[in-house]
Design a protein around this motif. Structure first.
Motif, mmCIF file in Angstrom:
data_model
loop_
_atom_site.group_PDB
_atom_site.id
_atom_site.type_symbol
_atom_site.label_atom_id
_atom_site.label_comp_id
_atom_site.label_asym_id
_atom_site.label_seq_id
_atom_site.Cartn_x
_atom_site.Cartn_y
_atom_site.Cartn_z
ATOM 1 N N ALA A 82 51.305 79.212 13.277
ATOM 2 C CA ALA A 82 51.886 80.436 12.730
ATOM 3 C C ALA A 82 52.568 81.302 13.780
ATOM 4 O O ALA A 82 53.131 82.334 13.447
ATOM 5 C CB ALA A 82 50.796 81.249 12.025
ATOM 6 N N ARG A 83 52.503 80.914 15.040
ATOM 7 C CA ARG A 83 53.157 81.672 16.111
ATOM 8 C C ARG A 83 54.084 80.753 16.886
ATOM 9 O O ARG A 83 54.075 79.532 16.692
ATOM 10 C CB ARG A 83 52.122 82.278 17.059
ATOM 11 N N VAL A 84 54.897 81.344 17.749
ATOM 12 C CA VAL A 84 55.820 80.576 18.589
ATOM 13 C C VAL A 84 55.309 80.607 20.022
ATOM 14 O O VAL A 84 54.882 81.654 20.520
ATOM 15 C CB VAL A 84 57.244 81.153 18.506
ATOM 16 N N TYR A 85 55.365 79.460 20.702
ATOM 17 C CA TYR A 85 54.823 79.315 22.052
ATOM 18 C C TYR A 85 55.954 79.246 23.066
ATOM 19 O O TYR A 85 57.086 78.877 22.741
ATOM 20 C CB TYR A 85 53.945 78.059 22.133
ATOM 21 N N ASP A 86 55.631 79.562 24.285
ATOM 22 C CA ASP A 86 56.636 79.497 25.351
ATOM 23 C C ASP A 86 56.867 78.073 25.824
ATOM 24 O O ASP A 86 57.980 77.719 26.226
ATOM 25 C CB ASP A 86 56.210 80.371 26.539
ATOM 26 N N THR A 87 55.797 77.255 25.808
ATOM 27 C CA THR A 87 55.918 75.880 26.302
ATOM 28 C C THR A 87 55.077 74.939 25.449
ATOM 29 O O THR A 87 54.135 75.360 24.754
ATOM 30 C CB THR A 87 55.426 75.751 27.754
ATOM 31 N N PHE A 88 55.399 73.678 25.528
ATOM 32 C CA PHE A 88 54.611 72.644 24.873
ATOM 33 C C PHE A 88 53.172 72.660 25.378
ATOM 34 O O PHE A 88 52.224 72.524 24.596
ATOM 35 C CB PHE A 88 55.245 71.275 25.152
ATOM 36 N N PRO A 305 62.582 69.538 13.726
ATOM 37 C CA PRO A 305 63.135 70.662 14.491
ATOM 38 C C PRO A 305 62.343 71.958 14.381
ATOM 39 O O PRO A 305 62.297 72.733 15.346
ATOM 40 C CB PRO A 305 64.541 70.819 13.906
ATOM 41 N N ARG A 306 61.724 72.238 13.234
ATOM 42 C CA ARG A 306 60.966 73.492 13.149
ATOM 43 C C ARG A 306 59.703 73.423 14.002
ATOM 44 O O ARG A 306 59.304 74.419 14.616
ATOM 45 C CB ARG A 306 60.613 73.800 11.696
ATOM 46 N N SER A 307 59.076 72.264 14.074
ATOM 47 C CA SER A 307 57.937 72.096 14.966
ATOM 48 C C SER A 307 58.367 72.280 16.412
ATOM 49 O O SER A 307 57.676 72.930 17.209
ATOM 50 C CB SER A 307 57.308 70.713 14.773
ATOM 51 N N ASN A 308 59.520 71.729 16.770
ATOM 52 C CA ASN A 308 60.032 71.895 18.132
ATOM 53 C C ASN A 308 60.196 73.365 18.476
ATOM 54 O O ASN A 308 59.823 73.802 19.572
ATOM 55 C CB ASN A 308 61.369 71.171 18.291
ATOM 56 N N THR A 310 58.600 75.916 17.219
ATOM 57 C CA THR A 310 57.281 76.530 17.353
ATOM 58 C C THR A 310 56.719 76.305 18.744
ATOM 59 O O THR A 310 56.059 77.172 19.321
ATOM 60 C CB THR A 310 56.318 75.958 16.294
ATOM 61 N N LEU A 311 56.983 75.135 19.314
ATOM 62 C CA LEU A 311 56.451 74.769 20.622
ATOM 63 C C LEU A 311 57.363 75.184 21.768
ATOM 64 O O LEU A 311 57.153 74.778 22.916
ATOM 65 C CB LEU A 311 56.193 73.265 20.684
#
Length: 453
Positions: A82-88, A305-308, A310-311
């Motif tokens: 549910a959030r967006v991360y800066d890195t994998f 792409p949406r998973s990408n 997010t990560l």
């Protein structure tokens, strides 16, 4: 003409997208016993099957969507996605922490919730990656077609030889004998093997898994080039991924040897992993040579792409893959890394990405709808033969989704684009194997999220 005594149902709609043939205005598909008999205009289809029951759908009917990469088991981990991360690597640490806190979770129930959400958005088949055996039969029990892949990760060569290999082969034997936990009724899902990634399994383990796929005649599926640091890991055994793997206590040959000098795709190819029996997920950082290698090996790429996003990862090279003739499929990944299981949302984002990357041909929308249907079916090895999926032609499984969107005027040059732009969130019915899944029950369905997670 239908055979006397056998019920034929004609499903009609203002616009039919069979995928296997051009769009049909005022179209219809005739089905019997869960298989497609014919497709055509409503008038000619009803004339060919006198006395058939007709079900009239609104808007657009399209061949069932194929989610070519997901982990339905992690539906109850939606808080992670549910959030967006800066890195994998930041996302990976968060995922591992939450997953460890869910010891004893009912993963079958979590998978069932994910399967219902997928159906709610028009998905009729999945490439579902499973870590807990109890989750394995659930998609098929809900009516989804596809392949359930047993995920293998975290084994070094020593642990694999001590017991990891024996456990896997024992499980495969049990599955072949029908000894699998299930909720009741026949279980007919196809099973595959999913080595997690080039950086989460030791070299000999990856090679052995490639051999087991072929020995058992199983499909394969692996994450490839999702992280920007995967190439550094396989080439030199260094970088953030190498640090992450060392931090969790894994001691792989590739780290001790200082890498292989090969990029991830060439590394896997040298181990026998790549071939038409296997497809990969993500492919964000594939270069031209690696894309050519996958084409030569007949390997499809499931783009998520949406998973990408997010990560904190760039979008995949969708324009290049399409222009070069690569086998493209579409996936959502899991709710632990994506905001929803609505596959058309990923198709819509891929459409925008392709345009940003310079794809100018007029066939873009059509090719992306094909990627989300027949492309996924090809990636799963289910695009040919009786009961095939991903299209609505004679002999295919009768899988389709209904989207309550304006079908456009008869002169509309691109009805596929209408579906992509207006279809997300507008699925009103999903039919799998000729059976309506009753999405009216799921209109307000949300997955259970245990307290404190």
């Amino acid at each position: 003409m239908s055979v006397a005594g056998e019920a034929v149902v004609v499903h009609s709609a203002p616009l039919l997208l069979p995928v296997s043939r051009p769009p049909i205005r005022d179209g219809a598909v005739a089905a019997r016993d869960g298989r497609v008999l014919t497709t055509g205009t409503r008038r000619e289809t009803l004339a060919a099957h006198p006395g058939a029951e007709e079900v009239r759908w609104p808007g657009v009917v399209v061949a069932g969507l194929v989610n070519a990469h997901t982990h339905l088991q992690f539906t109850r981990m939606a808080g992670v996605g549910a959030r967006v991360y800066d890195t994998f690597e930041e996302w990976s640490d968060t995922f591992d922490e939450v997953y460890a806190s869910m010891d004893g979770e009912d993963w079958a129930a979590s998978t069932r919730e994910g399967a219902l959400l997928a159906l709610r958005h028009g998905t009729t088949a999945v490439a579902d990656v499973v870590t807990d055996l109890a989750a394995l039969p659930v998609p098929a029990e809900t009516g989804l077609a596809g392949v359930s892949y047993l995920e293998i990760l975290g084994d070094d060569d020593r642990e694999w030889a001590r017991g990891g290999r024996a456990r896997l082969t024992s499980t495969l034997g049990r599955l072949a004998a029908g000894d699998v936990p299930r909720g009741g009724g026949p279980w007919t899902a196809r099973v595959g093997i999913a080595p997690h990634a080039p950086y989460t399994l030791d070299t000999a383990v990856l090679a052995d898994l490639a051999g087991l796929m072929r020995a058992y005649g199983l499909r394969g599926h692996i994450h490839l080039q999702e992280s920007a640091h995967e190439r550094e890991f396989t080439v030199s055994g260094t970088g953030p991924l190498a640090a992450l793997i060392r931090r969790i206590g894994l001691d792989f040959e590739i780290l001790r040897a200082g890498g292989t000098g090969q990029g991830p795709a060439d590394f896997l190819d040298g181990l026998g992993m790549l071939g038409p029996h296997c497809h990969v997920a993500h492919g964000v950082h594939l270069d031209a040579g690696e894309r050519a290698l996958l084409r030569a090996r007949g390997v499809g790429v499931a783009l998520c792409p949406r998973s990408n996003r997010t990560l904190g990862i760039d979008g995949p090279p969708v324009a290049a893959l399409l222009e070069e003739g690569g086998m493209v499929a579409v996936g959502t990944d899991s709710l632990a890394s994506s905001p929803s299981l609505d596959l058309l949302e990923d198709v819509r984002l891929l459409h925008a990405l392709a345009r940003e990357q310079g794809y100018r041909a007029a066939d873009l929308a059509r090719r992306l709808v094909e990627a989300a249907t027949t492309g996924g079916a090809r990636a799963l090895g289910l695009a040919a033969g009786p009961g095939r999926i991903g299209s609505l032609d004679a002999g295919a499984r009768c899988d389709f989704a209904v989207f309550d969107v304006d079908p456009g005027d008869p002169g509309d040059p691109d009805p596929y684009r209408t579906l992509i732009e207006d279809g997300p969130g507008q699925c009103v019915a999903t039919v799998t194997g000729g059976v309506h899944t009753g999405l009216d029950r799921l209109a307000n369905f949300t997955p259970e999220v245990p307290r404190g997670r």
